[in-house]
Design an enzyme around this catalytic site. Structure first.
Site, PDB file in Angstrom:
ATOM      1  N   ILE A   1       9.093   5.099  -2.251  1.00  0.00           N
ATOM      2  CA  ILE A   1       9.176   6.536  -2.590  1.00  0.00           C
ATOM      3  C   ILE A   1       8.079   7.420  -2.294  1.00  0.00           C
ATOM      4  CG2 ILE A   1      10.099   8.347  -4.363  1.00  0.00           C
ATOM      5  CD1 ILE A   1      12.344   6.297  -3.619  1.00  0.00           C
TER       6      ILE A   1
ATOM      7  N   LEU B   1       5.644   8.503  -4.724  1.00  0.00           N
ATOM      8  CA  LEU B   1       5.484   9.506  -5.699  1.00  0.00           C
ATOM      9  C   LEU B   1       5.885  11.126  -5.494  1.00  0.00           C
ATOM     10  CD1 LEU B   1       1.975   8.406  -6.961  1.00  0.00           C
ATOM     11  CD2 LEU B   1       4.058   7.668  -7.790  1.00  0.00           C
TER      12      LEU B   1
ATOM     13  N   CYS C   1      -1.654   3.781  -8.342  1.00  0.00           N
ATOM     14  CA  CYS C   1      -1.264   4.345  -7.137  1.00  0.00           C
ATOM     15  C   CYS C   1      -2.562   4.280  -6.399  1.00  0.00           C
ATOM     16  CB  CYS C   1      -0.768   5.697  -7.468  1.00  0.00           C
ATOM     17  SG  CYS C   1      -1.761   6.559  -8.423  1.00  0.00           S
TER      18      CYS C   1
ATOM     19  N   ILE D   1       4.369  -4.081 -15.984  1.00  0.00           N
ATOM     20  CA  ILE D   1       3.646  -4.202 -14.737  1.00  0.00           C
ATOM     21  C   ILE D   1       4.162  -3.107 -13.928  1.00  0.00           C
ATOM     22  CG2 ILE D   1       2.631  -6.600 -14.611  1.00  0.00           C
ATOM     23  CD1 ILE D   1       5.269  -7.223 -12.818  1.00  0.00           C
TER      24      ILE D   1
ATOM     25  N   GLY E   1       9.324  -4.822 -16.026  1.00  0.00           N
ATOM     26  CA  GLY E   1       9.689  -5.807 -14.989  1.00  0.00           C
ATOM     27  C   GLY E   1      11.004  -6.478 -15.156  1.00  0.00           C
ATOM     28  N   GLY E   2      11.865  -6.137 -14.491  1.00  0.00           N
ATOM     29  CA  GLY E   2      12.824  -6.963 -14.135  1.00  0.00           C
ATOM     30  C   GLY E   2      13.942  -6.980 -15.594  1.00  0.00           C
TER      31      GLY E   2
END
Ligand SMILES: Cc1cc2nc3c(=O)[nH]c(=O)nc-3n(C[C@H](O)[C@H](O)[C@H](O)COP(=O)(O)O)c2cc1C
Length: 316
Positions: free
Chosen positions: A68, A70, A130, A193, A251-252
């Site tokens: 995406i 940001l 980032c 994470i 995470g997941g």
């Protein structure tokens, strides 16, 4: 099921994950967002951004890739439309911020602190995962010096009573070193994470599927990596190699049982990301499911389960 993250107490430990529930209004059609421990906003930067080119999503066997980039309205429009709205519905907000340079992180934090809706902000998540455009695209959180510089500037730009959580990438050799830099620079806690860098090739066209070539992998595939990162940082805190600080796991996570895994590894709160695209009610359902899981194991206090897997490790 209340939880404590440094100076802040939340009624439950479940949050959205940045970038996976926009800025709240879409999700509010499915459940009142103030029923979550906190709502985490999409990472906001100083200026509006259109993000990377399309296609920017790709499915994988057990997760997805996104590039995406940001995309967002910029801090001014965010404060006026999104933060004001979240405050109006009584949400507790963890605002995710980023910058192209360390100085830009500081500017975004300063602007946030001067907002009339700042009372709704229970913390700031510093997305150091980032790339730093001033440093040939190197991700801030891959370098302890850059991580330190960013966190230090954000810390100086916010009231001392506002906790800050540095969001780390697992794409590093030693996550404990980066955690140490962030905590040493004044972070009150860590979020772990962010996505892992991945790539998908379209096997009909024999070319990269994403216009941006690489993207961030998220979803069930990354949960073991999140559990590992939480485990390593918690173990370092327990050994006295790192100062003790609250961790937010992400995470997941799709179910309460998934969330419990992150909590047992050391997370004091859990965020639900990719699962929300498939079922927007998932974050709210995880609140009830996690509570049921904790009761099933015979605990009455959430805090007693945080990091419990470290105490139950079978000696080799
Ligand atoms: C479409 C999409 C957009 C995301 N945008 C952001 C973002 O703006 N800021 C950020 O810190 N993380 C962002 N993330 C990462 C998530 O917050 C989360 O760390 C990651 O997806 C792992 O959690 P999950 O497996 O539950 O999705 C994004 C993830 C996805 C899938």
């Amino acid at each position: 099921m209340s939880t404590t993250l440094g100076p802040v107490t939340l009624p439950n430990p479940v949050m959205t994950a940045s970038g996976c529930a926009a800025n709240g209004q879409e999700l509010h059609r499915f459940f009142p967002v103030d029923e979550l421990g906190a709502f985490v906003t999409k990472t906001v930067m100083a200026a509006p951004r259109s993000g990377r080119g399309t296609p920017r999503m790709a499915e994988t066997a057990s997760g997805m890739l996104n590039s995406i980039g940001l995309q967002g309205p910029g801090i001014e429009a965010f404060l006026e439309n999104d933060l004001a709205w979240l405050a109006s519905v009584g949400a507790r907000v963890l605002v995710s911020i980023a910058g192209n340079t360390a100085a830009e992180f500081g500017e975004v934090a300063e602007r946030l602190a001067s907002s009339p809706a700042f009372a709704a902000v229970v913390g700031v998540e510093v997305n150091i995962s980032c790339p730093n455009v001033a440093n040939r695209g190197l991700v801030f959180a891959c370098d302890p010096v850059s991580s330190d510089a960013v966190v230090r500037l954000v810390r100086e730009s916010l009231p001392a009573t506002t906790p800050i959580f540095a969001k780390l990438t697992p794409d590093v050799t030693d996550i404990v070193t980066i955690a140490d830099a962030a905590l040493g620079a004044g972070a009150d806690g860590l979020t772990m994470i962010n996505t892992l860098l991945g790539m998908v090739i379209d096997t009909d066209l024999l070319r990269p599927q994403l216009a941006g070539v690489t993207g961030g992998l998220s979803g069930p595939a990354v949960r073991p990596v999140a559990v590992r990162a939480l485990w390593q940082v918690t173990a370092a805190m327990r050994d006295g190699r790192l100062p003790t600080a609250p961790l937010i796991g992400v995470g997941g996570v799709r179910t309460g049982r998934d969330a419990l895994e992150l909590v047992a590894a050391g997370a004091s709160a859990v965020q639900v990301g990719t699962a929300t695209f498939n079922d927007p009610s998932r974050p709210r359902r995880v609140v009830d499911e996690l509570e049921a899981e904790i009761a099933r194991h015979g605990f009455t206090r959430f805090a007693d389960v945080v990091g419990i897997a470290h105490d139950r490790m079978v000696s080799p």
